[in-house]
Scaffold this motif. Sequence first.
Motif, PDB file in Angstrom:
ATOM      1  N   GLY A   1       0.815  -1.212   0.000  1.00 30.59           N
ATOM      2  CA  GLY A   1       0.000   0.000   0.000  1.00 30.59           C
ATOM      3  C   GLY A   1       0.845   1.256   0.000  1.00 30.59           C
ATOM      4  O   GLY A   1       0.533   2.229  -0.709  1.00 30.59           O
ATOM      5  N   GLU A   2       1.901   1.294   0.798  1.00 28.60           N
ATOM      6  CA  GLU A   2       2.784   2.464   0.803  1.00 28.60           C
ATOM      7  C   GLU A   2       3.442   2.674  -0.557  1.00 28.60           C
ATOM      8  O   GLU A   2       3.589   3.809  -1.016  1.00 28.60           O
ATOM      9  N   LEU A   3       3.798   1.585  -1.219  1.00 30.72           N
ATOM     10  CA  LEU A   3       4.437   1.717  -2.532  1.00 30.72           C
ATOM     11  C   LEU A   3       3.457   2.196  -3.596  1.00 30.72           C
ATOM     12  O   LEU A   3       3.799   3.017  -4.461  1.00 30.72           O
ATOM     13  N   LEU A   4       2.218   1.711  -3.526  1.00 29.77           N
ATOM     14  CA  LEU A   4       1.223   2.118  -4.527  1.00 29.77           C
ATOM     15  C   LEU A   4       0.818   3.572  -4.372  1.00 29.77           C
ATOM     16  O   LEU A   4       0.699   4.305  -5.357  1.00 29.77           O
TER      17      LEU A   4
ATOM     18  N   TYR B   1       3.631   5.263  -6.973  1.00 23.05           N
ATOM     19  CA  TYR B   1       2.819   4.931  -8.155  1.00 23.05           C
ATOM     20  C   TYR B   1       1.392   5.459  -8.026  1.00 23.05           C
ATOM     21  O   TYR B   1       0.447   4.839  -8.468  1.00 23.05           O
ATOM     22  N   ILE B   2       1.231   6.649  -7.410  1.00 21.73           N
ATOM     23  CA  ILE B   2      -0.104   7.177  -7.200  1.00 21.73           C
ATOM     24  C   ILE B   2      -0.750   7.621  -8.507  1.00 21.73           C
ATOM     25  O   ILE B   2      -1.946   7.373  -8.752  1.00 21.73           O
ATOM     26  N   TYR B   3       0.003   8.275  -9.388  1.00 26.21           N
ATOM     27  CA  TYR B   3      -0.577   8.745 -10.662  1.00 26.21           C
ATOM     28  C   TYR B   3      -0.927   7.584 -11.599  1.00 26.21           C
ATOM     29  O   TYR B   3      -2.020   7.586 -12.185  1.00 26.21           O
ATOM     30  N   PRO B   4      -0.057   6.594 -11.777  1.00 25.69           N
ATOM     31  CA  PRO B   4      -0.502   5.440 -12.593  1.00 25.69           C
ATOM     32  C   PRO B   4      -1.707   4.724 -11.995  1.00 25.69           C
ATOM     33  O   PRO B   4      -2.579   4.239 -12.740  1.00 25.69           O
ATOM     34  N   LEU B   5      -1.804   4.688 -10.661  1.00 30.53           N
ATOM     35  CA  LEU B   5      -2.947   4.045 -10.030  1.00 30.53           C
ATOM     36  C   LEU B   5      -4.246   4.819 -10.315  1.00 30.53           C
ATOM     37  O   LEU B   5      -5.285   4.222 -10.623  1.00 30.53           O
ATOM     38  N   GLU B   6      -4.194   6.151 -10.235  1.00 27.80           N
ATOM     39  CA  GLU B   6      -5.380   6.950 -10.528  1.00 27.80           C
ATOM     40  C   GLU B   6      -5.781   6.851 -12.000  1.00 27.80           C
ATOM     41  O   GLU B   6      -6.973   6.799 -12.334  1.00 27.80           O
ATOM     42  N   ILE B   7      -4.816   6.836 -12.880  1.00 30.91           N
ATOM     43  CA  ILE B   7      -5.123   6.710 -14.318  1.00 30.91           C
ATOM     44  C   ILE B   7      -5.761   5.354 -14.607  1.00 30.91           C
ATOM     45  O   ILE B   7      -6.752   5.256 -15.365  1.00 30.91           O
TER      46      ILE B   7
END
Length: 275
Positions: A136-139, A143-149
């Motif tokens: 969770g910390e890594l995501l 990688y917050i922007y790729p996750l939102e996209i």
Amino acid sequence: MDVTTVLFFVFSLVTVGAATRVITARNPVHSALALVLTFVSSAAIWLLMKAEFLGIVLVLVYVGAVMVLFLFVVMMLDIDLDRLRAGFWRSLPVALFVAAIIVVELALVLWAHFGGALETDAPPLPADYDNAKALGELLYTGYIYPLEIAGMVLLVAMVAAISLTIRRRKDSKSQNPGQQVRVRAADRVRLVSMPAVKPEPPQPPADEGDAAGQGAAPADGKPTSAAAAPAGNAPAPAAPAPSAPAVTPAAGPAPAGTASTPPSGPAPAAGPQKS
């Protein structure tokens, strides 16, 4: 070769065999069950790599929810297997060529990054290490922007799938707020010009004498005959003849050239005659 390596190769062979069975099975139910086996073997490989959270999520989400839904849909639909397998052998060489390219690309990427890595090179993990917390910390940091996209792409795909597959029932009633807002006063009431129709005056009742002699006049004003034909094929009753008065013939011979005609009606009563 330790036990972990042996289990890794065993689970890998099971995963490859089950994945091959998914695309070669003639029955779609068997293909769905083979895909379930593929997911379970992949989850076992994740557990061997000490990624317990990913392995449990793979079993719970894909095997427990998605694949059960796929299996129900496949069993409920009437799938034409001959039509689905039409052109399979004709397209098999192209499919094998594309699959070989994908395998080579993945092998090159993995070998370039993890080719010389050993298990002993990994840093030791503390005793209170939490795999889900680290993921969770890594995501949500790197990688917050790729996750939102990815979330937006999945949301748009879900809305598009619902919009394409929705079916409106004809027997259901619903309101459209857009049409209610755009309504005008002229759309509520419509004036229609129609010619005036004057009703006919009621007919006066017929007299008793006219009803007995000529019959009652119909509603349309046309005269009817006094003796109306009875219903069906029964003959019309004969009208009673009027009674004639009794006539007594005169005494003496009848004049010449004149035929005596007996009077109509009942015979006269016998009585004394004068001489």
